[in-house]
Design a protein around this motif. Structure first.
Motif, PDB file in Angstrom:
ATOM      1  N   UNK A  32       0.006  -6.603  60.267  1.00 46.42           N
ATOM      2  CA  UNK A  32       0.646  -5.336  60.601  1.00 46.42           C
ATOM      3  C   UNK A  32       1.300  -5.548  61.958  1.00 46.42           C
ATOM      4  N   UNK A  33       2.606  -5.597  61.972  1.00 46.60           N
ATOM      5  CA  UNK A  33       3.446  -5.981  63.112  1.00 46.60           C
ATOM      6  C   UNK A  33       3.153  -7.441  63.486  1.00 46.60           C
ATOM      7  N   UNK A  34       2.261  -7.681  64.459  1.00 45.80           N
ATOM      8  CA  UNK A  34       2.065  -9.062  64.911  1.00 45.80           C
ATOM      9  C   UNK A  34       0.611  -9.491  64.955  1.00 45.80           C
ATOM     10  N   UNK A  35      -0.266  -8.757  64.258  1.00 51.10           N
ATOM     11  CA  UNK A  35      -1.668  -9.179  64.217  1.00 51.10           C
ATOM     12  C   UNK A  35      -2.264  -8.844  62.854  1.00 51.10           C
ATOM     13  N   UNK A  36      -3.259  -9.599  62.407  1.00 52.68           N
ATOM     14  CA  UNK A  36      -3.835  -9.358  61.087  1.00 52.68           C
ATOM     15  C   UNK A  36      -4.523  -7.994  60.998  1.00 52.68           C
ATOM     16  N   UNK A  37      -4.574  -7.481  59.786  1.00 51.58           N
ATOM     17  CA  UNK A  37      -5.249  -6.205  59.546  1.00 51.58           C
ATOM     18  C   UNK A  37      -6.678  -6.249  60.086  1.00 51.58           C
ATOM     19  N   UNK A  38      -7.392  -7.356  59.855  1.00 49.77           N
ATOM     20  CA  UNK A  38      -8.793  -7.427  60.265  1.00 49.77           C
ATOM     21  C   UNK A  38      -8.945  -7.310  61.776  1.00 49.77           C
ATOM     22  N   UNK A 254      -4.499   4.473  57.565  1.00 53.78           N
ATOM     23  CA  UNK A 254      -3.542   3.728  56.747  1.00 53.78           C
ATOM     24  C   UNK A 254      -4.318   2.819  55.800  1.00 53.78           C
ATOM     25  N   UNK A 255      -4.116   3.020  54.513  1.00 47.64           N
ATOM     26  CA  UNK A 255      -4.790   2.217  53.501  1.00 47.64           C
ATOM     27  C   UNK A 255      -3.975   0.951  53.263  1.00 47.64           C
ATOM     28  N   UNK A 256      -4.340  -0.117  53.958  1.00 45.35           N
ATOM     29  CA  UNK A 256      -3.596  -1.372  53.842  1.00 45.35           C
ATOM     30  C   UNK A 256      -4.016  -2.172  52.612  1.00 45.35           C
ATOM     31  N   UNK A 257      -4.859  -1.595  51.777  1.00 49.55           N
ATOM     32  CA  UNK A 257      -5.193  -2.224  50.509  1.00 49.55           C
ATOM     33  C   UNK A 257      -4.153  -1.965  49.446  1.00 49.55           C
ATOM     34  N   UNK A 258      -3.200  -1.082  49.733  1.00 52.08           N
ATOM     35  CA  UNK A 258      -2.115  -0.797  48.800  1.00 52.08           C
ATOM     36  C   UNK A 258      -0.794  -1.186  49.453  1.00 52.08           C
ATOM     37  N   UNK A 259       0.181  -1.668  48.678  1.00 54.62           N
ATOM     38  CA  UNK A 259       1.463  -2.059  49.267  1.00 54.62           C
ATOM     39  C   UNK A 259       2.137  -0.927  50.028  1.00 54.62           C
ATOM     40  N   UNK A 260       2.085   0.300  49.482  1.00 55.16           N
ATOM     41  CA  UNK A 260       2.754   1.400  50.174  1.00 55.16           C
ATOM     42  C   UNK A 260       2.064   1.750  51.485  1.00 55.16           C
ATOM     43  N   UNK A 263       2.955  -1.021  54.085  1.00 58.54           N
ATOM     44  CA  UNK A 263       4.303  -0.848  54.642  1.00 58.54           C
ATOM     45  C   UNK A 263       4.315   0.329  55.623  1.00 58.54           C
ATOM     46  N   UNK A 264       3.643   1.418  55.268  1.00 62.30           N
ATOM     47  CA  UNK A 264       3.578   2.576  56.161  1.00 62.30           C
ATOM     48  C   UNK A 264       2.917   2.203  57.482  1.00 62.30           C
ATOM     49  N   UNK A 265       1.835   1.420  57.427  1.00 55.51           N
ATOM     50  CA  UNK A 265       1.144   1.006  58.648  1.00 55.51           C
ATOM     51  C   UNK A 265       2.053   0.162  59.528  1.00 55.51           C
ATOM     52  N   UNK A 266       2.787  -0.766  58.931  1.00 54.94           N
ATOM     53  CA  UNK A 266       3.709  -1.585  59.711  1.00 54.94           C
ATOM     54  C   UNK A 266       4.750  -0.735  60.415  1.00 54.94           C
TER      55      UNK A 266
END
Length: 289
Positions: A32-38, A254-260, A263-266
């Motif tokens: 998400x932008x420049x760092x991993x979700x985790x 932001x549910x980053x487990x779904x593609x939408x 993208x919203x989180x980014x």
């Protein structure tokens, strides 16, 4: 009352909604932008005072362990090139030696089973559980608010947020009872109820503080939905002997487990950065036509 020192991150999922990218890259390492979700999820736990980070991994998840390790060659190269700011950034994210642990979930038997796999690393202590798909943004982090509620109540705390009442069939929904601090006592939990049957519009959003007795219940928990060991089923049984409290989280999720959701989180996190916002706004205007 014991302090919440440890956090469990169940990162063994296959990430099938992000194929083909997740054939070789763990979904938790998508950026998400420049760092991993985790990284966002671990940062939330650290900000809440967590001292020990426990990852329940699976096959092909070695990148996560490498990510949280010290990379001498990278640091040496950056130092030789005078990249002081980048070195300081990496150091600020680096867990201290001995504060990360990794264990394997050999079979995909559900969230409850993943939590149970961490039992020996957690021991006889309350622990935080953070689902790595969900990243959050607020003035006071979700887990920090939950720790404060735990310190008031001394019991189990489950984070909840409001959803559209017409969409309760998508979530686990809780019933709200007597208020307690920044939350309330949970009177019941229902998995994906129809709007007419839902006790509220408060859904469980992926953050928990649980007492260690949950491990004994998970060990004897029958398989539920999807033929998996469901954490919700064990929490319902835990509620027979212990109090469950809901922390009403009012920030962004932001549910980053779904593609939408990813993208919203980014987009949201990019717009939230002063160094990126002007360029992102220009791109959005151009794409909008």
């Amino acid at each position: 009352m014991k302090k919440v020192r440890k956090a469990v991150f169940p990162v063994a999922g296959l990430g099938t909604r992000f194929l083909p990218a997740t054939k070789t890259v763990p979904k938790e390492m998508l950026t998400v932008v420049d760092r991993p979700v985790i990284q966002y999820v671990v940062d939330e736990a650290r900000e809440a005072g967590i001292e020990h980070f426990i990852f329940v991994t699976g096959r092909n998840k070695g990148n996560i362990e490498d990510y949280f390790d010290l990379q001498f060659e990278l640091n040496e190269t950056l130092a030789q090139r005078g990249k002081t700011a980048q070195i300081e950034l990496l150091q600020s994210m680096q867990p201290a030696a001995g504060t990360t642990s990794f264990t394997r979930q050999q079979e995909p038997l559900g969230l409850g089973h993943a939590v149970w796999c961490a039992r020996d690393l957690v021991g006889d202590e309350p622990f935080a559980l953070l689902l790595p798909d969900m990243i959050m943004r607020s003035n006071i982090s979700c887990m920090r608010g939950m720790v404060e509620l735990y310190e008031e109540t001394g019991s189990n705390v489950i984070a909840v947020a409001e959803c559209d009442p017409a969409e309760t069939h998508k979530y686990g929904i809780v019933g709200a009872g007597e208020k307690a601090g920044a939350g309330f006592e949970i009177t019941g939990m229902v998995e994906k109820p129809k709007p007419a049957d839902a006790p509220s519009n408060l859904y469980i959003n992926g953050r928990y503080i649980l007492q260690p007795e949950i491990f004994g219940l998970l060990a004897t928990q029958a398989r539920g939905a999807g033929n998996e060991i469901q954490l919700t089923d064990a929490m319902l049984r835990l509620g027979d002997t212990q109090r469950l409290f809901g922390y009403h989280y009012r920030g962004e999720t932001y549910d980053c487990g779904s593609p939408e959701g990813f993208v919203e989180a980014n987009l949201a996190f990019a717009l939230g950065r002063a160094d990126l916002r002007p360029q992102i706004e220009t791109i959005v205007r151009r794409l909008a036509g």
